[in-house]
Structures are given as structure tokens and as C-alpha cells.
Scaffold this active site. Structure first.
Site, mmCIF file in Angstrom:
data_model
loop_
_atom_site.group_PDB
_atom_site.id
_atom_site.type_symbol
_atom_site.label_atom_id
_atom_site.label_comp_id
_atom_site.label_asym_id
_atom_site.label_seq_id
_atom_site.Cartn_x
_atom_site.Cartn_y
_atom_site.Cartn_z
ATOM 1 N N ASP A 1 -26.745 -24.142 1.002
ATOM 2 C CA ASP A 1 -26.935 -23.717 -0.375
ATOM 3 C C ASP A 1 -28.398 -23.914 -0.750
ATOM 4 O O ASP A 1 -28.938 -25.009 -0.594
ATOM 5 C CB ASP A 1 -26.028 -24.558 -1.273
ATOM 6 C CG ASP A 1 -26.077 -24.136 -2.732
ATOM 7 O OD1 ASP A 1 -26.895 -23.263 -3.069
ATOM 8 O OD2 ASP A 1 -25.311 -24.683 -3.521
ATOM 9 N N ARG B 1 -29.917 -34.704 -1.752
ATOM 10 C CA ARG B 1 -30.853 -33.796 -2.415
ATOM 11 C C ARG B 1 -32.142 -34.568 -2.678
ATOM 12 O O ARG B 1 -32.305 -35.215 -3.718
ATOM 13 C CB ARG B 1 -30.241 -33.236 -3.700
ATOM 14 C CG ARG B 1 -29.002 -32.382 -3.416
ATOM 15 C CD ARG B 1 -28.411 -31.762 -4.654
ATOM 16 N NE ARG B 1 -27.213 -30.991 -4.343
ATOM 17 C CZ ARG B 1 -26.410 -30.429 -5.235
ATOM 18 N NH1 ARG B 1 -26.681 -30.541 -6.532
ATOM 19 N NH2 ARG B 1 -25.344 -29.752 -4.852
ATOM 20 N N GLN C 1 -18.983 -34.560 -4.240
ATOM 21 C CA GLN C 1 -18.174 -33.695 -5.081
ATOM 22 C C GLN C 1 -16.993 -33.125 -4.311
ATOM 23 O O GLN C 1 -16.977 -33.119 -3.084
ATOM 24 C CB GLN C 1 -19.010 -32.563 -5.679
ATOM 25 C CG GLN C 1 -19.578 -31.573 -4.685
ATOM 26 C CD GLN C 1 -20.476 -30.533 -5.359
ATOM 27 O OE1 GLN C 1 -21.113 -30.788 -6.373
ATOM 28 N NE2 GLN C 1 -20.535 -29.354 -4.792
ATOM 29 N N ASP D 1 -20.494 -23.006 -16.046
ATOM 30 C CA ASP D 1 -20.553 -24.462 -15.958
ATOM 31 C C ASP D 1 -19.549 -25.035 -16.936
ATOM 32 O O ASP D 1 -19.416 -24.537 -18.070
ATOM 33 C CB ASP D 1 -21.947 -24.994 -16.318
ATOM 34 C CG ASP D 1 -22.984 -24.744 -15.231
ATOM 35 O OD1 ASP D 1 -22.584 -24.436 -14.090
ATOM 36 O OD2 ASP D 1 -24.189 -24.848 -15.539
ATOM 37 N N GLU E 1 -22.424 -32.112 -17.452
ATOM 38 C CA GLU E 1 -21.951 -30.987 -16.640
ATOM 39 C C GLU E 1 -21.098 -31.539 -15.503
ATOM 40 O O GLU E 1 -21.591 -32.237 -14.623
ATOM 41 C CB GLU E 1 -23.131 -30.198 -16.070
ATOM 42 C CG GLU E 1 -22.695 -29.021 -15.201
ATOM 43 C CD GLU E 1 -23.850 -28.408 -14.440
ATOM 44 O OE1 GLU E 1 -23.677 -28.116 -13.238
ATOM 45 O OE2 GLU E 1 -24.932 -28.246 -15.042
ATOM 46 N N SER F 1 -19.933 -26.754 -11.607
ATOM 47 C CA SER F 1 -20.567 -25.443 -11.521
ATOM 48 C C SER F 1 -19.668 -24.595 -10.638
ATOM 49 O O SER F 1 -19.331 -25.006 -9.520
ATOM 50 C CB SER F 1 -21.966 -25.573 -10.908
ATOM 51 O OG SER F 1 -22.526 -24.307 -10.652
#
Length: 336
Positions: free
Chosen positions: A57, A110, A125, A237, A250, A253
Site C-alpha cells: 500500500d 510506518r 489493525q 472514513d 478515525e 478507512s
């Protein structure tokens, strides 16, 4: 130093041991509810993929993946940012049919993430994906799925309060208010995208922002979205009001994925038409992959929300700078 906020008079509702126990319960209960609601089967997923496969991604297109060489294979690999593309490939490979889907625990690094109360360089997640039909590529179907996910979240919160009565003040709203990113900009033209989210979710408590990725009338997108997984006209979202931090959180997504037509259009709009030559993209353009929808639901984010935690480091183990550690210690925020 990370951009940390210390809420006034914050005190964790649960102690360290009960927090760890509650995290385990949340992850078990929610996954069961999500699988039941969306007809998903759990599968095992990769931690890394081959460089140049097109399966990783690209997020906003600027984040660098953690990469390493694999001498025995004579090639390079990348730690995943998410599994948005791999899941679609897996659905085709495993022979899933319309209405069937998969869910997996996704762990990612990340490295370029800006750290704050909600963001860490470690991402965990539930990544889910399901096969859909051409007739289901609609906003109505997307919104129905959002309702299913919100019901699973709120149902998990209900069970958690029964097991931990101290959490009785943490109550979420099942009523989802939908708004497009353009409508949000029109409503709050003088605010930044994040400020718009906070203003809207403060009022509505549970919200879903639709159509994220393409440019708005102001000339800028509401938020970055890679051009080769979500259809920017059919994504969203999901956000909840997080009382402890006084901001929108949030949680997910998600979206209906690109078909061949929207992939070509979005690659052109994003200025990267050359991606069409990558193996994954060729498969999609050649009709070798199923039509799907899917998304990611933050595990640590959900734990923060349901436990009323002020910092993501209270529900996951990651790395933090010395100033953040000191600030949290002084405020009584116990980082794991």
C-alpha cells in the site's frame, strides 16, 4: 518530540492489569462480531511482500516502506504498510465468491509517521476484504456496511461495560451521520480538513466521511488516498468522538475498490500512470481479480476508544522519544 496532548485531570479508568485483560477481550469480541456481520473468514497474511510486486500500500504516496534484502532469493522485500491490495489478490487466489470475505491481523511499520496521541510507527489493525458484485458498487451498499461495522463496535462496547462496570460512562452512538468530503468543506470553508472533522464529529458523535481522495473545489483533497485501491467516489472514513482527548478519532478507512475504469482514471489524476505496468495492476486491468470492498479497522484505536485512553501507547508497545515518555510519566499516563 511527538506532538502530544495531555488532557486536563486525566486518569485512566482501568489499571494496568485490567487494561491488558480488556485489550484481549476487545480483540476477541470485536473480531467475532465483525466476522458475523460481514461474513468473513480469518486467514493468515504476510508481514512483508516483494519489492516491485505492486502489492504494498502506497498510503499517501510519500511514505517509505521498511525494506531489506533477501540474499537467498536475490531480491528485496518491503514490510507492508497495509494489506489493501494483497487481500484482493488473496480473494481471487483462494476462490472466494460474492458475499464471502476474509479478515486478518495486520501488523505494519510506518517509519515516516508523525507521532502523537493517536499515531505510532507500529500499526495493528483488522484488515478485511469481501467479494461483491457489480450491482453492489454503490454508495447505498457502502453505507449499509458502515452501519454493520458501527453496530459491531457498539456491541463490543456494550459487552465490555458489562465485564468492567468502571467503563459505564464510555457510551458510543450507533446513529451514523454521513457527509461527503465536499459537503464538509462547504460547511466549514475556513477550517483545515482535521478541524472540519473535529467540528462535525463533536456535533454528531459518530460520523462517516464519504468520497475521500480526489480534489475538492478548493483544489485540494480532504485527505491523501492511494489511487490504486479505493474508488475515490465510493470510499469513506468512520469516526467516533473520543471524549478523553476531545477530538474525532478515525477508526476505519474503507471503501469499494477500484475497477479497471476507475483505476486508470485515478492513476492519471494522481500522475502515476506507469503503475499500470506493475503485476498487481495488470491483473486488475485484465479482469483477473474479483470486484471487492474492504478496509482496515485499527486495533489499538478501538482499544483507546472503548477504554477511554488518552494515548495509543497505553494500549500498544512502540517507541517514543524521551520527552514524550517524561510528559506521560508526569501526567500518570502509563505507556506499555
Amino acid at each position: 518530540m511527538s506532538n502530544i496532548v495531555i488532557p486536563k485531570n486525566y486518569k485512566s479508568t482501568l489499571g494496568l492489569y485490567d487494561t491488558q485483560k480488556a485489550i484481549g477481550l476487545i480483540k476477541t469480541i470485536f473480531q467475532e462480531k465483525l466476522c458475523a456481520a460481514l461474513h468473513l473468514k480469518r486467514v493468515t497474511a504476510p508481514l512483508f511482500v516483494a519489492h516491485g510486486s505492486g502489492l504494498n500500500d502506497d498510503l499517501n504516496g510519500v511514505e517509505r516502506p521498511v525494506a531489506f534484502d533477501v540474499p537467498c532469493l536475490n531480491e528485496n522485500a518491503e514490510v507492508v504498510h497495509s494489506l489493501a491490495k494483497w487481500k484482493r489478490y488473496a480473494l481471487g487466489k483462494y476462490g472466494f465468491r460474492a458475499g464471502q470475505g476474509l479478515v486478518t491481523d495486520m501488523n505494519a511499520i510506518r517509519r515516516d509517521e508523525d507521532l502523537d496521541n493517536l499515531h505510532s510507527i507500529y500499526v495493528d489493525q483488522w484488515d478485511w476484504e469481501k467479494v461483491i458484485t457489480e450491482r453492489q458498487r454503490t454508495l447505498d451498499f457502502l453505507e449499509d456496511t458502515v452501519h454493520d461495522i458501527v453496530d459491531a463496535v457498539c456491541g463490543t462496547a456494550d459487552e465490555l461495560r458489562w465485564k468492567f462496570p468502571a467503563l459505564k460512562k464510555i457510551v458510543l452512538s450507533r446513529d451514523v451521520t454521513f457527509i461527503t468530503s465536499q459537503e464538509l468543506e462547504d460547511r466549514y470553508p475556513n477550517l483545515t480538513p482535521k478541524e472540519r472533522e473535529n467540528a462535525f464529529v463533536r456535533e454528531h458523535k459518530t460520523a462517516c466521511i464519504l468520497q475521500i481522495g480526489g480534489k475538492l473545489r478548493s483544489g485540494k483533497p480532504h485527505d491523501g488516498r492511494a489511487p490504486d485501491y479505493d474508488d475515490w467516489a465510493l470510499n469513506c472514513d468512520i469516526l467516533f468522538w473520543h471524549k478523553a482527548l476531545g477530538c474525532a478519532l478515525e477508526l476505519s478507512s474503507m471503501g469499494i475498490r477500484v475497477n479497471a475504469e476507475s483505476l486508470r482514471r485515478q492513476l492519471e489524476e494522481a500522475g502515476c500512470p506507469e503503475r499500470a505496468e506493475l503485476p498487481f495492476h495488470k491483473m486488475l486491468l485484465n479482469g483477473e481479480l474479483p470486484l471487492t470492498m474492504g478496509g482496515g479497522i485499527g486495533q489499538s484505536r478501538l482499544c483507546m476508544l472503548l477504554l477511554g485512553k488518552a494515548h495509543v501507547g497505553e494500549v500498544q508497545v512502540s517507541l517514543w522519544d524521551a520527552d514524550t515518555v517524561a510528559a506521560c510519566k508526569e501526567a500518570g499516563i502509563a505507556l506499555l
